[in-house]
Design a protein around this motif. Structure first.
Motif, mmCIF file in Angstrom:
data_model
loop_
_atom_site.group_PDB
_atom_site.id
_atom_site.type_symbol
_atom_site.label_atom_id
_atom_site.label_comp_id
_atom_site.label_asym_id
_atom_site.label_seq_id
_atom_site.Cartn_x
_atom_site.Cartn_y
_atom_site.Cartn_z
ATOM 1 N N PHE A 205 -20.466 93.397 7.163
ATOM 2 C CA PHE A 205 -19.797 93.713 5.893
ATOM 3 C C PHE A 205 -18.369 94.168 6.141
ATOM 4 O O PHE A 205 -17.444 93.766 5.433
ATOM 5 N N ASP A 206 -18.160 95.010 7.159
ATOM 6 C CA ASP A 206 -16.805 95.465 7.482
ATOM 7 C C ASP A 206 -15.910 94.278 7.833
ATOM 8 O O ASP A 206 -14.779 94.177 7.357
ATOM 9 N N ARG B 237 -25.577 94.538 10.078
ATOM 10 C CA ARG B 237 -25.242 94.354 8.667
ATOM 11 C C ARG B 237 -23.955 95.107 8.314
ATOM 12 O O ARG B 237 -23.057 94.564 7.686
ATOM 13 N N ASN B 238 -23.865 96.367 8.730
ATOM 14 C CA ASN B 238 -22.673 97.156 8.416
ATOM 15 C C ASN B 238 -21.423 96.578 9.083
ATOM 16 O O ASN B 238 -20.361 96.496 8.458
ATOM 17 N N THR C 235 -22.488 95.114 17.902
ATOM 18 C CA THR C 235 -23.783 95.750 17.650
ATOM 19 C C THR C 235 -24.333 96.367 18.929
ATOM 20 O O THR C 235 -24.803 97.509 18.929
ATOM 21 N N LYS D 52 -29.413 97.207 10.763
ATOM 22 C CA LYS D 52 -28.488 98.015 9.965
ATOM 23 C C LYS D 52 -27.090 98.033 10.589
ATOM 24 O O LYS D 52 -26.087 97.891 9.889
ATOM 25 N N ILE D 53 -27.025 98.178 11.891
ATOM 26 C CA ILE D 53 -25.727 98.155 12.581
ATOM 27 C C ILE D 53 -25.058 96.799 12.367
ATOM 28 O O ILE D 53 -23.883 96.722 11.997
ATOM 29 N N SER E 231 -28.414 106.376 -1.696
ATOM 30 C CA SER E 231 -29.172 105.562 -0.762
ATOM 31 C C SER E 231 -30.655 105.921 -0.807
ATOM 32 O O SER E 231 -31.520 105.044 -0.836
ATOM 33 N N CYS F 151 -19.715 90.228 16.045
ATOM 34 C CA CYS F 151 -20.523 91.305 15.460
ATOM 35 C C CYS F 151 -21.711 91.644 16.353
ATOM 36 O O CYS F 151 -22.078 92.813 16.475
#
Length: 185
Positions: free
Chosen positions: A79-80, A75-76, A50, A72-73, A122, A46
Motif C-alpha cells: 500500500f505504501d 500488505r502495508n 518484508t 500484514k507487513i 481497527s 516489497c
C-alpha cells in the motif's frame, strides 16, 4: 520447516531465518503484493522489504501466526509503494476499486487518523468481521485485506461475480452502520 522453528531462527539472529521464510512464504507474499501493485519488480521489492521488516521486528516481537504477520507487513509495504507510485496520478487496477469501495465506510474525519482512534477503529472492524457468517467474512477479507479480484473470490467460493458484489455491498452497508453506531462516522 515449521513456523515456530523459523521464528526461533529470527530470535537467534540466524540469517537462515530469511531464506527459510522466503522459501516457505515468497509465493504467498508475492501474490498479496502483486494484487495491490500489479508490477513484478515492485512486488519483488516489497518481498525483500518484508523479509527485512520481519528481521527488524523479531525480536522483540514474536508473532502468533507467522503467515498473517508476513501478510500484514507485505500488505502495508505494498500500500505504501502504491501510494508513493500514484501520488501525482490516480492509478487503475484492483486496489483503486477496493479503496473506492471502502471509502463510503471510513472516509472523512481527520481525528480517525490519530493513533489511538486508529487502533480502536481497527479493533471495531476486526470485531465486526468476526461477527459475520464464515462465508461473508471470508469474502470480505479476501477483497479488502488480500485485495483479491471479484472474479477470483467468486471462483474460490463457488459464487457468481454478482453474488460476491452483493455480499460485499451488504457487508459494507452493515460496516457503515456499525461505524456510525460506534461514533466513527
Amino acid at each position: 520447516m515449521e513456523d515456530s522453528q523459523i521464528i526461533e531462527l529470527y530470535w537467534k539472529r540466524n540469517a537462515d531465518a530469511i531464506s527459510e521464510t522466503a522459501s516457505k512464504y515468497a509465493a504467498y507474499c508475492f501474490r498479496i503484493a502483486d494484487n495491490i501493485l500489479h508490477d513484478t519488480e515492485d512486488s519483488e521489492e516489497c518481498l525483500n522489504d518484508t523479509w527485512l521488516r520481519a528481521w527488524d521486528a523479531m525480536p522483540p516481537g514474536r508473532p502468533n501466526v507467522l503467515r498473517m504477520f508476513l501478510a500484514k507487513i507485505t500488505r502495508n509495504l505494498s500500500f505504501d509503494r502504491f501510494h508513493e507510485r500514484n501520488a501525482k496520478k490516480r492509478g487503475g487496477g484492483e486496489i483503486v476499486l477496493v479503496l473506492d469501495e471502502l471509502e463510503e465506510c471510513v472516509a472523512g474525519r481527520a481525528d480517525v487518523e490519530t493513533a489511538y482512534e486508529g487502533k480502536e477503529l481497527s479493533q471495531c472492524i476486526r470485531h465486526f468481521v468476526r461477527g459475520l457468517s464464515e462465508r461473508d467474512g471470508n469474502v470480505f477479507i479476501r477483497r479488502y485485506f488480500f485485495t483479491d479480484p471479484i472474479t477470483a473470490i467468486a471462483e474460490r467460493y463457488g459464487l457468481t461475480e454478482n453474488n460476491v458484489m452483493v455480499i460485499l455491498s451488504r457487508t459494507r452497508k452493515k460496516l457503515r452502520l456499525k461505524l456510525i453506531e460506534e461514533g466513527y462516522l
